[in-house]
Motif scaffolding. Structure first.
Motif, PDB file in Angstrom:
ATOM      1  N   ALA A  28       0.807  -1.234   0.109  1.00 36.88           N
ATOM      2  CA  ALA A  28       0.053  -0.171   0.004  1.00 36.88           C
ATOM      3  C   ALA A  28       0.871   1.451   0.180  1.00 36.88           C
ATOM      4  N   GLY A  29       0.603   2.240  -1.101  1.00 36.24           N
ATOM      5  CA  GLY A  29       1.468   3.460  -1.046  1.00 36.24           C
ATOM      6  C   GLY A  29       2.916   3.174  -1.825  1.00 36.24           C
ATOM      7  N   VAL A  30       2.857   1.888  -1.961  1.00 32.51           N
ATOM      8  CA  VAL A  30       4.451   1.901  -2.886  1.00 32.51           C
ATOM      9  C   VAL A  30       3.844   1.156  -4.411  1.00 32.51           C
ATOM     10  N   ILE A  31       2.679   0.495  -4.489  1.00 30.84           N
ATOM     11  CA  ILE A  31       2.210  -0.168  -5.703  1.00 30.84           C
ATOM     12  C   ILE A  31       0.898   0.663  -6.021  1.00 30.84           C
ATOM     13  N   PRO A  32       0.745   1.010  -7.245  1.00 35.78           N
ATOM     14  CA  PRO A  32      -0.553   1.784  -7.270  1.00 35.78           C
ATOM     15  C   PRO A  32      -1.746   1.016  -6.661  1.00 35.78           C
ATOM     16  N   GLY A  33      -2.586   1.879  -6.097  1.00 37.23           N
ATOM     17  CA  GLY A  33      -3.663   1.526  -5.494  1.00 37.23           C
ATOM     18  C   GLY A  33      -4.431   0.570  -6.270  1.00 37.23           C
ATOM     19  N   ALA A  34      -4.804   1.168  -7.754  1.00 33.97           N
ATOM     20  CA  ALA A  34      -5.771   0.465  -8.680  1.00 33.97           C
ATOM     21  C   ALA A  34      -5.267  -1.045  -8.848  1.00 33.97           C
ATOM     22  N   TYR A  35      -3.900  -1.059  -8.959  1.00 29.22           N
ATOM     23  CA  TYR A  35      -3.317  -2.458  -9.261  1.00 29.22           C
ATOM     24  C   TYR A  35      -3.806  -3.316  -8.152  1.00 29.22           C
ATOM     25  N   LEU A  36      -3.365  -2.877  -6.830  1.00 28.70           N
ATOM     26  CA  LEU A  36      -3.734  -3.685  -5.601  1.00 28.70           C
ATOM     27  C   LEU A  36      -5.299  -4.008  -5.547  1.00 28.70           C
ATOM     28  N   ASP A  37      -6.163  -3.057  -5.808  1.00 32.13           N
ATOM     29  CA  ASP A  37      -7.658  -3.130  -5.752  1.00 32.13           C
ATOM     30  C   ASP A  37      -7.924  -4.185  -6.714  1.00 32.13           C
ATOM     31  N   ALA A  38      -7.451  -4.386  -7.769  1.00 32.47           N
ATOM     32  CA  ALA A  38      -7.846  -5.230  -8.930  1.00 32.47           C
ATOM     33  C   ALA A  38      -7.331  -6.721  -8.708  1.00 32.47           C
ATOM     34  N   MET A  39      -6.433  -6.993  -7.746  1.00 32.77           N
ATOM     35  CA  MET A  39      -6.092  -8.448  -7.675  1.00 32.77           C
ATOM     36  C   MET A  39      -7.298  -9.025  -7.066  1.00 32.77           C
ATOM     37  N   SER A  40      -7.417 -10.337  -7.641  1.00 35.03           N
ATOM     38  CA  SER A  40      -8.380 -11.178  -7.122  1.00 35.03           C
ATOM     39  C   SER A  40      -8.019 -12.369  -6.636  1.00 35.03           C
ATOM     40  N   VAL A  41      -8.383 -12.931  -5.443  1.00 37.05           N
ATOM     41  CA  VAL A  41      -8.009 -14.323  -4.829  1.00 37.05           C
ATOM     42  C   VAL A  41      -8.479 -15.143  -5.933  1.00 37.05           C
ATOM     43  N   GLU A  42      -9.782 -15.322  -6.618  1.00 39.27           N
ATOM     44  CA  GLU A  42     -10.120 -16.343  -7.380  1.00 39.27           C
ATOM     45  C   GLU A  42      -9.373 -16.468  -8.629  1.00 39.27           C
ATOM     46  N   ARG A  43      -8.701 -15.272  -9.295  1.00 41.22           N
ATOM     47  CA  ARG A  43      -8.154 -15.309 -10.561  1.00 41.22           C
ATOM     48  C   ARG A  43      -6.427 -15.799  -9.929  1.00 41.22           C
TER      49      ARG A  43
END
Length: 195
Positions: A28-43
């Motif tokens: 958090a705060g290092v990698i863009p938030g949009a990238y982290l938010d888009a991460m999916s446990v299912e994928r």
């Protein structure tokens, strides 16, 4: 008590839940938030399942930590190691025959500092010794001070290697750490069993 065992295919979803939560907490705060938010446990779990057998065939070893903090056998951490991936390492990379690489180590964020990561890392060191690797290397995000302190406490040292990965177009710098076989480890080891 934390126990470490070899991952089985049925652990993929639990490993992915730990990995995604670990990324969101550590970066958090290092990698863009949009990238982290888009991460999916299912994928991520689908990818882990797809790569599991191929990874074993390539000499990777996936380990899971279970049983910490009353987790009753549930996966609370994951590590992956294997022979060092040297393609494209370039001259002067320090790559040598018989080296291993720690590709990943994640712990459920609410269990950080409770010995889970140490139990996994100790199991990786056992694996390195069993395979006769002269050294282990790993890459860590430069801005991840907590992870860097963790690896330094276990005898790893930055060796001058650096690279950048892009996340949503933003470069994130990583530094390479190395630990020679037989380097001392600090602190008591957590119980582990590789059943």
């Amino acid at each position: 008590m934390t126990w470490v065992r070899e991952m089985v295919a049925d652990d993929a979803a639990a490993v992915s839940a730990v990995r995604v939560a670990g990324w969101r907490a550590a970066y958090a705060g290092v990698i863009p938030g949009a990238y982290l938010d888009a991460m999916s446990v299912e994928r991520d779990a689908a990818l882990r399942e797809e790569r599991f057998a191929a990874g074993r065939a390539a000499g990777l070893r996936d380990l899971v930590a279970v049983g910490a903090d009353g987790a009753d056998g549930r996966v609370v951490g994951w590590a992956c190691c294997g022979p060092r991936d040297t393609p494209g390492a370039g001259a002067g990379s320090g790559a040598g025959a018989g080296e291993g690489e720690l590709y990943a180590l994640y712990v459920r964020p609410d269990l950080l500092g409770r010995g889970v990561g140490r139990a996994l890392l100790d199991a990786v060191h056992d694996e390195a010794a069993a395979r006769g690797w002269g050294a282990l290397v790993l890459w860590v995000v430069e801005a991840n001070a907590r992870a860097r302190r963790f690896y330094e406490a276990a005898g790893y040292r930055a060796d001058g290697g650096a690279q950048s990965e892009e996340y949503d177009g933003e470069p994130v710098r990583e530094v390479r750490y190395r630990r020679a076989a037989g380097d001392s480890q600090s602190g008591p080891a957590s119980p582990r069993s590789l059943r």
